[in-house]
Write a protein that holds these residues in place. Sequence first.
Motif, PDB file in Angstrom:
ATOM      1  N   TYR A  57       0.850  -1.195   0.000  1.00 47.99           N
ATOM      2  CA  TYR A  57       0.000   0.000   0.000  1.00 47.99           C
ATOM      3  C   TYR A  57       0.887   1.246   0.000  1.00 47.99           C
ATOM      4  O   TYR A  57       1.189   1.827   1.041  1.00 47.99           O
ATOM      5  CB  TYR A  57      -0.932  -0.030   1.211  1.00 47.99           C
ATOM      6  N   SER A  58       1.303   1.642  -1.195  1.00 50.28           N
ATOM      7  CA  SER A  58       2.341   2.663  -1.332  1.00 50.28           C
ATOM      8  C   SER A  58       1.881   4.062  -0.930  1.00 50.28           C
ATOM      9  O   SER A  58       2.704   4.899  -0.543  1.00 50.28           O
ATOM     10  CB  SER A  58       2.861   2.681  -2.774  1.00 50.28           C
ATOM     11  N   LEU A  59       0.588   4.357  -1.013  1.00 48.45           N
ATOM     12  CA  LEU A  59       0.125   5.692  -0.641  1.00 48.45           C
ATOM     13  C   LEU A  59       0.286   5.962   0.851  1.00 48.45           C
ATOM     14  O   LEU A  59       0.361   7.123   1.273  1.00 48.45           O
ATOM     15  CB  LEU A  59      -1.346   5.886  -1.040  1.00 48.45           C
ATOM     16  N   CYS A  60       0.373   4.908   1.640  1.00 43.56           N
ATOM     17  CA  CYS A  60       0.544   5.090   3.086  1.00 43.56           C
ATOM     18  C   CYS A  60       1.912   5.692   3.401  1.00 43.56           C
ATOM     19  O   CYS A  60       2.061   6.415   4.386  1.00 43.56           O
ATOM     20  CB  CYS A  60       0.356   3.752   3.811  1.00 43.56           C
ATOM     21  N   GLU A  61       2.905   5.391   2.572  1.00 42.49           N
ATOM     22  CA  GLU A  61       4.224   6.010   2.730  1.00 42.49           C
ATOM     23  C   GLU A  61       4.124   7.521   2.546  1.00 42.49           C
ATOM     24  O   GLU A  61       4.734   8.299   3.293  1.00 42.49           O
ATOM     25  CB  GLU A  61       5.195   5.416   1.706  1.00 42.49           C
ATOM     26  N   VAL A  62       3.337   7.945   1.562  1.00 40.44           N
ATOM     27  CA  VAL A  62       3.144   9.374   1.316  1.00 40.44           C
ATOM     28  C   VAL A  62       2.412  10.027   2.490  1.00 40.44           C
ATOM     29  O   VAL A  62       2.782  11.122   2.934  1.00 40.44           O
ATOM     30  CB  VAL A  62       2.364   9.594   0.006  1.00 40.44           C
ATOM     31  N   MET A  63       1.373   9.367   2.994  1.00 39.75           N
ATOM     32  CA  MET A  63       0.636   9.901   4.149  1.00 39.75           C
ATOM     33  C   MET A  63       1.564  10.125   5.333  1.00 39.75           C
ATOM     34  O   MET A  63       1.528  11.165   5.992  1.00 39.75           O
ATOM     35  CB  MET A  63      -0.472   8.927   4.565  1.00 39.75           C
ATOM     36  N   TYR A  78     -16.570 -20.729   9.942  1.00 38.25           N
ATOM     37  CA  TYR A  78     -16.208 -20.744   8.530  1.00 38.25           C
ATOM     38  C   TYR A  78     -16.618 -19.398   7.920  1.00 38.25           C
ATOM     39  O   TYR A  78     -17.748 -18.937   8.116  1.00 38.25           O
ATOM     40  CB  TYR A  78     -16.892 -21.902   7.804  1.00 38.25           C
ATOM     41  N   ALA A  79     -15.667 -18.781   7.214  1.00 35.06           N
ATOM     42  CA  ALA A  79     -15.921 -17.451   6.659  1.00 35.06           C
ATOM     43  C   ALA A  79     -15.713 -17.434   5.155  1.00 35.06           C
ATOM     44  O   ALA A  79     -14.750 -18.006   4.637  1.00 35.06           O
ATOM     45  CB  ALA A  79     -15.007 -16.424   7.329  1.00 35.06           C
ATOM     46  N   SER A  80     -16.619 -16.776   4.473  1.00 35.21           N
ATOM     47  CA  SER A  80     -16.481 -16.520   3.034  1.00 35.21           C
ATOM     48  C   SER A  80     -16.409 -15.003   2.849  1.00 35.21           C
ATOM     49  O   SER A  80     -17.135 -14.261   3.523  1.00 35.21           O
ATOM     50  CB  SER A  80     -17.672 -17.082   2.260  1.00 35.21           C
ATOM     51  N   TYR A  81     -15.536 -14.552   1.965  1.00 35.77           N
ATOM     52  CA  TYR A  81     -15.360 -13.106   1.804  1.00 35.77           C
ATOM     53  C   TYR A  81     -14.560 -12.809   0.542  1.00 35.77           C
ATOM     54  O   TYR A  81     -13.970 -13.702  -0.073  1.00 35.77           O
ATOM     55  CB  TYR A  81     -14.623 -12.518   3.026  1.00 35.77           C
ATOM     56  N   THR A  82     -14.571 -11.539   0.191  1.00 31.17           N
ATOM     57  CA  THR A  82     -13.710 -11.031  -0.875  1.00 31.17           C
ATOM     58  C   THR A  82     -12.601 -10.224  -0.218  1.00 31.17           C
ATOM     59  O   THR A  82     -12.851  -9.405   0.661  1.00 31.17           O
ATOM     60  CB  THR A  82     -14.495 -10.134  -1.845  1.00 31.17           C
ATOM     61  N   MET A  83     -11.367 -10.478  -0.651  1.00 31.30           N
ATOM     62  CA  MET A  83     -10.223  -9.768  -0.094  1.00 31.30           C
ATOM     63  C   MET A  83      -9.506  -8.982  -1.181  1.00 31.30           C
ATOM     64  O   MET A  83      -9.517  -9.365  -2.367  1.00 31.30           O
ATOM     65  CB  MET A  83      -9.249 -10.754   0.550  1.00 31.30           C
ATOM     66  N   LEU A  84      -8.935  -7.864  -0.795  1.00 35.30           N
ATOM     67  CA  LEU A  84      -8.123  -7.095  -1.737  1.00 35.30           C
ATOM     68  C   LEU A  84      -6.877  -7.882  -2.118  1.00 35.30           C
ATOM     69  O   LEU A  84      -6.325  -8.632  -1.309  1.00 35.30           O
ATOM     70  CB  LEU A  84      -7.701  -5.765  -1.117  1.00 35.30           C
ATOM     71  N   ASP A  85      -6.425  -7.680  -3.344  1.00 35.78           N
ATOM     72  CA  ASP A  85      -5.216  -8.352  -3.825  1.00 35.78           C
ATOM     73  C   ASP A  85      -4.266  -7.307  -4.407  1.00 35.78           C
ATOM     74  O   ASP A  85      -4.216  -7.105  -5.628  1.00 35.78           O
ATOM     75  CB  ASP A  85      -5.582  -9.399  -4.875  1.00 35.78           C
ATOM     76  N   PRO A  86      -3.517  -6.598  -3.553  1.00 37.69           N
ATOM     77  CA  PRO A  86      -2.621  -5.562  -4.073  1.00 37.69           C
ATOM     78  C   PRO A  86      -1.560  -6.099  -5.024  1.00 37.69           C
ATOM     79  O   PRO A  86      -1.050  -5.358  -5.862  1.00 37.69           O
ATOM     80  CB  PRO A  86      -1.991  -4.975  -2.802  1.00 37.69           C
ATOM     81  N   ALA A  87      -1.231  -7.394  -4.919  1.00 40.66           N
ATOM     82  CA  ALA A  87      -0.246  -7.987  -5.821  1.00 40.66           C
ATOM     83  C   ALA A  87      -0.743  -8.024  -7.259  1.00 40.66           C
ATOM     84  O   ALA A  87       0.050  -8.159  -8.199  1.00 40.66           O
ATOM     85  CB  ALA A  87       0.111  -9.396  -5.350  1.00 40.66           C
ATOM     86  N   ALA A  88      -2.065  -7.912  -7.439  1.00 39.80           N
ATOM     87  CA  ALA A  88      -2.625  -7.945  -8.788  1.00 39.80           C
ATOM     88  C   ALA A  88      -2.514  -6.597  -9.503  1.00 39.80           C
ATOM     89  O   ALA A  88      -2.749  -6.511 -10.716  1.00 39.80           O
ATOM     90  CB  ALA A  88      -4.098  -8.371  -8.721  1.00 39.80           C
ATOM     91  N   VAL A  89      -2.169  -5.542  -8.764  1.00 37.36           N
ATOM     92  CA  VAL A  89      -1.992  -4.232  -9.392  1.00 37.36           C
ATOM     93  C   VAL A  89      -0.713  -4.240 -10.213  1.00 37.36           C
ATOM     94  O   VAL A  89       0.340  -4.685  -9.751  1.00 37.36           O
ATOM     95  CB  VAL A  89      -1.929  -3.113  -8.324  1.00 37.36           C
TER      96      VAL A  89
END
Length: 482
Positions: free
Chosen positions: A69-75, A170-181
């Motif tokens: 999460y590169s924008l956090c470095e800027v923050m 048991y949990a089902s969910y959608t997760m972010l995938d920053p590696a796909a950017v």
Amino acid sequence: MAYKHGVYTSEQATSLVPMTQTDSGLIVAFGTAPLHLASESAGANKPVLCYTYKEAVKAFGYSDDWEKYSLCEVMKAQFALFNMAPVVLVNVLDPSKHKQDVKEKQIPLENGVAKIADPVLLSTLKVVATSGGTALTADTDYTAAHDDDGNTVITAIEGGKIATSAAQIYASYTMLDPAAVEKRDIIGGVDTDTGKSEGLELIEEIYPRFGIVPGIIIAPGWSDDVNVAAVMKAKTHNIDGHFGAICLCDIPTKEAKTYTDAVAWRTKNGGTEVNGRIYWPMLKLGTEKYHMSTQEASVMNYTDSQHDDIPYYSPSNKALQADAACLEDGTEVFLSAAQAAYLNGQGITTALNFIGGWRTWGNRTLAYPSNTDVKDNFISNRRMFIWVGNTLITTFWSKIDDPTNKRLIETVVDSANIWLNGLVAKGALLGGSVEFREEDNTTTGLMDGILHFHVRMTPPAPAREIDFIQEYDTNYIATLFS
């Protein structure tokens, strides 16, 4: 016209136009953000103007994992290290594209509490007590929230349908995938289906959205890619059809592990962009590693703020928030003054720990050394030319479509010259003037409503070398007898 008899007054517009104040260093940062931690997510490819850290976290979330999460470095640099504002943040991590779907993942339950380390989008979370069972009800059977470390914490509610003795859920969910950017997401373009701008193309929307001219374009973690850097450089020109800016890029320390490697990389990949700067290596503060482009953008903001937001001071030899220079793997780098000067001579800005702690070191743009024009190869001169140009555009835009007459010409010339004289008095310029010259304006051009004003200006060059010539003077021996 009504019949009049008496004495009357009327008013006309002042013949001098007050100059508008354009922001010399508005940072526009492109990258990725942990939207799953945002309380009011800004989503993807939407520029957000942030004046406080709270605003930024509210729109984008925050994580210490800057590689993802590169924008956090800027923050962190802008708000915490240098306390500067505002900044425009553009996240390209799109939850609708850069994601993974997880189905009925078994999560251990301890004392009614389960933790998921994945970057879960809470709106997609579904919890069941047994595999294949009926979905439980949030806020009735359980609560779900993110903790300070970014984990999703699921807590069973007493009286709900999660048994107190249960060892798992048991949990089902959608997760972010920053590696796909990918770099193409940073580069962006125009979506052919929606017609909306994405990535770096959004630089065109900054002024129409916020009424502030973009000044500095950065993309830490991405600008060391030659393709991303090429687009960043292109975007510094003709923004929204009129404005200029600069871009700050990094040399990849995975490839360039020594200062000589950095020069070789810059020679092969850096280019000669007059509005560009390039940096090597990275910076370290405690355990945190920063790209130099990130910190120097904030250094420019801070330096400008100390001089009425006029960019005539070079950002070189200014204090960094660092206790070491390093490579991406954390290996520390210590340059001698001679080695740092060698980098500067190749148009590379670096960090030097010589006198006064860790400081930025280098005045040159990417135009140097191939371009010897002083307005192009000194960063302070380059920024002054851009800033003066942007200010003239925003100030006299209101005069577009006025009659081409002496009043218009005198208003522009007098207003601009008074302003430039003020910059000279301040020391921001050694001299400056605006003229409306006959040789610049053809009869046919004036008939077509085209006016050319000639602007002359001389920003002071940074004092990059100060020499003291020492001499043994025998005349002072006579003082022995006085």
